[in-house]
Design an enzyme around this catalytic site. Sequence first.
Site, mmCIF file in Angstrom:
data_model
loop_
_atom_site.group_PDB
_atom_site.id
_atom_site.type_symbol
_atom_site.label_atom_id
_atom_site.label_comp_id
_atom_site.label_asym_id
_atom_site.label_seq_id
_atom_site.Cartn_x
_atom_site.Cartn_y
_atom_site.Cartn_z
ATOM 1 N N LYS A 16 52.464 48.711 33.267
ATOM 2 C CA LYS A 16 53.731 49.424 33.088
ATOM 3 C C LYS A 16 53.519 50.807 32.503
ATOM 4 O O LYS A 16 54.245 51.736 32.837
ATOM 5 C CB LYS A 16 54.678 48.613 32.188
ATOM 6 C CG LYS A 16 55.297 47.430 32.896
ATOM 7 C CD LYS A 16 56.391 46.807 32.064
ATOM 8 C CE LYS A 16 56.880 45.508 32.658
ATOM 9 N NZ LYS A 16 57.662 44.706 31.716
ATOM 10 N N LYS A 67 61.335 42.117 41.051
ATOM 11 C CA LYS A 67 62.687 42.678 41.136
ATOM 12 C C LYS A 67 62.637 44.192 41.297
ATOM 13 O O LYS A 67 63.567 44.788 41.801
ATOM 14 C CB LYS A 67 63.552 42.434 39.904
ATOM 15 C CG LYS A 67 63.193 41.374 38.901
ATOM 16 C CD LYS A 67 64.227 41.384 37.753
ATOM 17 C CE LYS A 67 64.063 40.217 36.793
ATOM 18 N NZ LYS A 67 63.026 40.364 35.791
ATOM 19 N N LYS A 108 52.544 40.536 43.437
ATOM 20 C CA LYS A 108 53.580 39.557 43.105
ATOM 21 C C LYS A 108 54.951 40.074 43.565
ATOM 22 O O LYS A 108 55.209 41.271 43.497
ATOM 23 C CB LYS A 108 53.495 39.353 41.583
ATOM 24 C CG LYS A 108 54.721 38.962 40.878
ATOM 25 C CD LYS A 108 54.560 39.041 39.386
ATOM 26 C CE LYS A 108 55.455 40.144 38.857
ATOM 27 N NZ LYS A 108 55.834 40.050 37.486
HETATM 28 P P1 TYM Z 1 60.556 38.431 33.940
HETATM 29 O O1 TYM Z 1 61.974 38.847 33.751
HETATM 30 O O2 TYM Z 1 59.624 39.407 34.548
HETATM 31 O O3 TYM Z 1 60.489 37.133 34.822
HETATM 32 C C1 TYM Z 1 61.237 35.984 34.507
HETATM 33 C C2 TYM Z 1 60.482 34.725 34.911
HETATM 34 O O4 TYM Z 1 60.254 34.719 36.318
HETATM 35 C C3 TYM Z 1 58.865 34.519 36.576
HETATM 36 N N1 TYM Z 1 58.502 35.285 37.765
HETATM 37 C C4 TYM Z 1 57.838 34.777 38.820
HETATM 38 N N2 TYM Z 1 57.357 33.556 39.065
HETATM 39 C C5 TYM Z 1 56.717 33.358 40.243
HETATM 40 N N3 TYM Z 1 56.548 34.329 41.169
HETATM 41 C C6 TYM Z 1 57.013 35.586 40.965
HETATM 42 N N4 TYM Z 1 56.859 36.525 41.883
HETATM 43 C C7 TYM Z 1 57.697 35.846 39.735
HETATM 44 N N5 TYM Z 1 58.285 36.953 39.209
HETATM 45 C C8 TYM Z 1 58.763 36.590 38.005
HETATM 46 C C9 TYM Z 1 58.154 35.054 35.334
HETATM 47 O O5 TYM Z 1 56.876 34.505 35.194
HETATM 48 C C10 TYM Z 1 59.114 34.625 34.253
HETATM 49 O O6 TYM Z 1 58.885 33.290 33.877
HETATM 50 N N6 TYM Z 1 58.440 38.841 29.484
HETATM 51 C C11 TYM Z 1 59.341 38.010 30.259
HETATM 52 C C12 TYM Z 1 60.684 37.782 29.591
HETATM 53 C C13 TYM Z 1 60.596 37.161 28.237
HETATM 54 C C14 TYM Z 1 60.263 35.814 27.937
HETATM 55 C C15 TYM Z 1 60.352 35.701 26.516
HETATM 56 C C16 TYM Z 1 59.902 34.721 28.722
HETATM 57 C C17 TYM Z 1 60.858 37.792 27.060
HETATM 58 N N7 TYM Z 1 60.703 36.908 26.018
HETATM 59 C C18 TYM Z 1 60.066 34.471 25.869
HETATM 60 C C19 TYM Z 1 59.622 33.495 28.074
HETATM 61 C C20 TYM Z 1 59.722 33.398 26.676
HETATM 62 C C21 TYM Z 1 59.598 38.703 31.583
HETATM 63 O O7 TYM Z 1 59.562 39.892 31.687
HETATM 64 O O8 TYM Z 1 59.968 37.878 32.575
#
Ligand code: TYM
Length: 344
Positions: A126, A209, A206
Site C-alpha cells: 500500500k 475491491k 488477488k
Molecule cells: P479486507 O476488508 O481487505 O477484507 C475482508 C475479508 O475478506 C477477505 N478477502 C478475501 N478472501 C479471499 N479472496 C479474496 N480475494 C479476498 N479479498 C478479501 C480478507 O482476507 C478478509 O478476511 N485488515 C482487514 C480488516 C480488519 C480485520 C480486523 C479483520 C481490521 N481489523 C480484525 C479481522 C480482524 C482487511 O482489510 O480486510
Amino acid sequence: MSTQAQKEQPTKRPIIFSGMQPTSGAGGLTIGNYIGALKNWVELQNDYDCIYFIADLHALTIRPEPAALRKQTLDVAAMYIASGIDPDKSVIFAQSHVPAHAQCAWLLNCFASMGECQKMTQFKEKSEKHSASVGLFTYPVLQAADILLYQTNLVPVGADQKQHLELSRNLAERFNHYYSDTFTVPEVFIPKVGARVMSLQDPTKKMSKSDENPKATIFLTDSADEIRNKIKRAVTDSGTDIRAAEDRPAVTNLIELYGIATGYTQAETEAQFESKGYAEFKSALADAMVAMVEPISKRYQEIRNDKAALNAILKKGAEEANRRATRTLRKAYKKMGMVELENV
Ligand code: TYM
C-alpha cells in the site's frame, strides 16, 4: 451458587471476531470477501459467540472521501446482514463507535516494534501506491487491538490476513508475558477452499475491491448480466481443457469458484467438463455465480433502504461491543500502571 444454578449457566461459547474495511472502491464487497470470510462467518454463528465489525477507522489510513466513507460503512453493515449475519445472533458494530479500539491500539503501539510493522507485506504494497501515513504503518497494531479487546479465540479471515494475525498473536503473547495474562491469544481460521479468490483478469493477483479494472472483480451488488459478462470475459490459460494445475492459474481459479458455488469438488468439476470447452464451462459457472450472488443482492437492497433499522442494529451492537471492550481495556490499563480514577 447452587448446583442447580450452576447447571443452568449457559456454557461459554468460544468467541469469534472479524471485520472488513468499508472503502477502497465504489463497488462494495466482492465475492472474494464473501467466499474468503463472510460465508464462513454466517456458518459459525450458530455455534460460537460471534462479533463482526466494520473497520471504518482502518479505512482512514488512505484518507477516503468523507461522504463515501459514511455511505460505504452502512453499505457494508447492510451487506453483512444480507449475506446472512443475523443481528439477533451476532454482534454487528462500527469500529469508530467503540473508543476502546483506538485506545487499546495506543497501548499496543508501545509494544510493537518498528521492525515488525515494517515487515508487513500489506504495508509495503500500500505504501507503494499511496504516500504512507503513520496510520498506515500502524494499521496492523489497530487490527491487533480490535481482536484482543474481545478476548477472541478464533478469527475467520482470508489468506491475505495471515501475517497481520501473526502480529496480533505476538503482541498478545508479549503483553501477557510482560504483565501477566491479559489477552486471549487468538487462532486464525483460514478456509481450505476459497481463501484467496483471484482476479478474473490477472490470476496471479488477488481479487480486490479496489482493482482499477472493473472486469477483474465480481461485486456482491452486480446484476446477473454484469456477472455473466465478467465471467465470459475472464482470462483463461492456454490449452482448452478444464483442468486445474499450478501452471494454469486462471482455470484453477474458475474451477475453485465453481466448486464453491455448487459444492462440487475439483475432481468432480473436471470430470463434468472433461470433453467440453471454455464456453460451456463459463456458462455453467456464470449460472452458479448468479445463483449464489442474486439472493444476497436482492436482500441487500431492502436492508440498505431501511436506514432506521440499520441504525438500530449498529446502536445495539455498539452498546454490547463497548461493554465488552471497555472491560478488557480497563484490565490492560491497570496492568500497565494507569491510575484508576476512583483511587485518586
Ligand atoms: P479486507 O476488508 O481487505 O477484507 C475482508 C475479508 O475478506 C477477505 N478477502 C478475501 N478472501 C479471499 N479472496 C479474496 N480475494 C479476498 N479479498 C478479501 C480478507 O482476507 C478478509 O478476511 N485488515 C482487514 C480488516 C480488519 C480485520 C480486523 C479483520 C481490521 N481489523 C480484525 C479481522 C480482524 C482487511 O482489510 O480486510
